[in-house]
Design a protein around this motif. Structure first.
Motif, short mmCIF file in Angstrom:
data_model
loop_
_atom_site.label_atom_id
_atom_site.label_comp_id
_atom_site.label_asym_id
_atom_site.label_seq_id
_atom_site.Cartn_x
_atom_site.Cartn_y
_atom_site.Cartn_z
N VAL A 151 -8.55 -0.91 6.70
CA VAL A 151 -9.08 -0.11 5.48
C VAL A 151 -10.54 0.35 5.45
CG1 VAL A 151 -8.96 -0.30 3.26
CG2 VAL A 151 -7.01 -1.11 4.02
N GLY A 152 -11.28 -0.18 6.09
CA GLY A 152 -12.54 0.17 5.89
C GLY A 152 -12.80 1.24 6.96
N PHE A 153 -12.29 0.90 8.13
CA PHE A 153 -12.40 2.13 8.99
C PHE A 153 -12.05 3.33 8.54
CE2 PHE A 153 -9.95 4.30 12.42
CZ PHE A 153 -10.91 4.82 13.44
N TYR A 192 -4.12 6.63 6.63
CA TYR A 192 -3.48 6.70 8.12
C TYR A 192 -3.00 7.86 8.51
CZ TYR A 192 -0.64 4.62 11.83
OH TYR A 192 0.01 4.69 12.94
N ASP A 193 -2.26 8.41 7.72
CA ASP A 193 -1.54 9.61 7.93
C ASP A 193 -2.47 10.86 8.39
OD1 ASP A 193 0.70 8.44 7.17
OD2 ASP A 193 1.40 10.08 5.65
N GLU A 194 -3.59 10.98 7.59
CA GLU A 194 -4.53 12.09 8.11
C GLU A 194 -5.23 11.71 9.12
OE1 GLU A 194 -5.71 13.20 3.33
OE2 GLU A 194 -6.65 11.61 4.32
N PHE A 195 -5.61 10.35 9.51
CA PHE A 195 -6.39 10.02 10.61
C PHE A 195 -5.32 10.35 11.68
CE2 PHE A 195 -6.83 6.78 14.03
CZ PHE A 195 -8.07 7.16 14.50
N ILE A 196 -4.07 10.13 11.91
CA ILE A 196 -3.03 10.28 12.85
C ILE A 196 -2.96 12.03 13.12
CG2 ILE A 196 -0.61 10.13 13.54
CD1 ILE A 196 -2.06 7.57 14.03
N GLU A 197 -2.93 12.79 11.95
CA GLU A 197 -2.69 14.04 12.12
C GLU A 197 -4.22 14.78 12.83
OE1 GLU A 197 -2.86 17.66 8.97
OE2 GLU A 197 -1.44 16.02 8.83
N ASP A 198 -5.27 14.01 12.47
CA ASP A 198 -6.49 14.50 13.10
C ASP A 198 -6.82 14.41 14.47
OD1 ASP A 198 -9.33 15.78 12.35
OD2 ASP A 198 -9.89 13.49 13.23
N ILE A 199 -6.09 13.24 14.93
CA ILE A 199 -6.23 12.95 16.58
C ILE A 199 -5.01 13.60 17.22
CG2 ILE A 199 -7.57 10.86 16.25
CD1 ILE A 199 -5.27 9.26 16.81
N CYS A 200 -4.12 14.00 16.64
CA CYS A 200 -2.91 14.54 17.22
C CYS A 200 -3.14 15.96 17.53
CB CYS A 200 -1.63 14.03 16.64
SG CYS A 200 -0.90 12.37 17.06
N LEU A 201 -3.53 16.44 16.40
CA LEU A 201 -3.77 18.16 16.42
C LEU A 201 -5.07 18.50 17.14
CD1 LEU A 201 -1.81 19.04 13.21
CD2 LEU A 201 -1.02 18.90 15.34
N SER A 202 -4.98 19.16 18.06
CA SER A 202 -6.45 19.67 18.45
C SER A 202 -6.84 21.00 17.59
CB SER A 202 -5.99 20.25 20.14
OG SER A 202 -5.54 21.66 20.06
N PHE A 218 2.78 -1.95 11.77
CA PHE A 218 3.92 -2.32 11.50
C PHE A 218 4.15 -2.87 9.90
CE2 PHE A 218 4.32 -2.29 15.73
CZ PHE A 218 5.20 -1.34 16.27
N LYS A 219 3.19 -3.50 9.50
CA LYS A 219 3.31 -3.79 7.93
C LYS A 219 3.15 -2.57 7.35
CE LYS A 219 0.49 -6.66 4.86
NZ LYS A 219 -0.11 -5.79 3.85
N TRP A 220 2.13 -1.71 7.49
CA TRP A 220 1.90 -0.62 6.71
C TRP A 220 3.08 0.22 7.03
CZ3 TRP A 220 -3.60 1.95 7.04
CH2 TRP A 220 -4.49 1.08 6.26
N LEU A 221 3.69 0.54 8.26
CA LEU A 221 4.71 1.64 8.17
C LEU A 221 6.03 1.03 7.26
CD1 LEU A 221 5.93 2.61 11.73
CD2 LEU A 221 7.66 1.77 10.19
N TRP A 222 6.22 -0.58 7.41
CA TRP A 222 7.50 -0.97 6.78
C TRP A 222 7.35 -0.73 5.11
CZ3 TRP A 222 12.28 -0.95 7.97
CH2 TRP A 222 12.64 -1.33 9.42
N GLU A 223 5.93 -1.18 4.72
CA GLU A 223 5.66 -0.96 3.38
C GLU A 223 5.74 0.54 2.91
OE1 GLU A 223 1.45 -2.35 2.76
OE2 GLU A 223 2.03 -4.35 2.90
N ARG A 224 5.47 1.62 3.58
CA ARG A 224 5.62 2.99 3.53
C ARG A 224 7.27 3.50 3.39
NH1 ARG A 224 2.16 6.86 4.78
NH2 ARG A 224 3.05 8.92 3.92
N LEU A 225 7.78 2.97 4.30
CA LEU A 225 9.55 3.02 4.48
C LEU A 225 10.24 2.63 3.15
CD1 LEU A 225 10.29 2.72 8.12
CD2 LEU A 225 9.85 5.04 6.77
N LYS A 226 9.77 1.37 2.81
CA LYS A 226 10.40 0.72 1.82
C LYS A 226 10.35 1.27 0.17
CE LYS A 226 11.14 -3.86 3.86
NZ LYS A 226 10.45 -5.05 4.03
N GLU A 227 9.11 2.15 0.47
CA GLU A 227 8.67 2.86 -0.93
C GLU A 227 9.45 4.26 -0.75
OE1 GLU A 227 4.25 3.27 -0.86
OE2 GLU A 227 4.01 1.27 -1.46
#
Length: 198
Positions: free
Chosen positions: A153-155, A163-173, A68-77
């Protein structure tokens, strides 16, 4: 404003209708201004209970704070973001969503509101993300949010992804990824949420 008390979580999942979309709108501080009927049906709250409440009233304690920290930072940008989130219903049950956030700006370019669409993510995605979130949460609880963020971040750096690319990668078969150049151009223009649910 009286903030609703969060229920005690129970280990029971609400399975979402894959054809339905949960919709909400908040002000720049995350206070709910609108919730559609499906949001109320799944969360178990009445409209009068939700409107005027902070959106984190449905935050499940299994969710790492760093997300949620990352999410809010992104939205505030003023940047849109997709996120995989475990939410808490009024009766203590949980439900997983893939969320597409959109930032709405006023005529002066200032944030006016945030809109969010949520749908059921693929089951395989839930298994992958819940294992990762469990690791991050355990680090948060033992060492704090800052150390958990460094781990995350290390992960992502190890995977060579945002993060966006990771979410996309695991969401799309593999079958949802483009197979030719024409489709690739369409694929790049459209957001993850549109591609998942077209």
């Amino acid at each position: 404003m009286k903030v609703l008390k969060r229920p005690e979580p129970i280990n029971a999942e609400i399975i979402l209708d894959t054809k339905q979309t949960i919709m909400s709108k908040t002000n720049p501080k995350g206070i709910i201004e609108y919730a559609n009927d499906y949001f109320m049906e799944i969360s178990g709250y009445e409209e009068f209970e939700l409107i005027g409440q902070p959106h984190n009233v449905i935050r499940h304690p299994d969710m790492p704070k760093v997300i949620f920290k990352w999410l809010w930072e992104r939205l505030k940008e003023k940047k849109n973001i997709n996120a995989l989130v475990k939410n808490l219903a009024k009766d203590g049950r949980f439900y997983w969503v893939i969320t597409d956030f959109e930032v709405k700006l006023d005529d002066n370019g200032e944030i006016k509101s945030f809109s969010a669409r949520r749908k059921a993510p693929p089951r395989s995605t839930i298994e992958k993300i819940s294992a990762l979130y469990k690791k991050i949460l355990s680090i948060e609880q033992a060492r704090g949010v800052e150390i958990a963020e460094k781990y995350f971040v290390g992960f992502l750096e190890e995977k060579g992804m945002t993060y966006d690319e990771f979410i996309e990668d695991i969401c799309l078969s593999e079958t949802q990824k483009p197979v030719d150049m024409k489709e690739l151009q369409y694929y790049k223009r459209k957001g993850l949420f549109v591609r998942m649910f077209r």
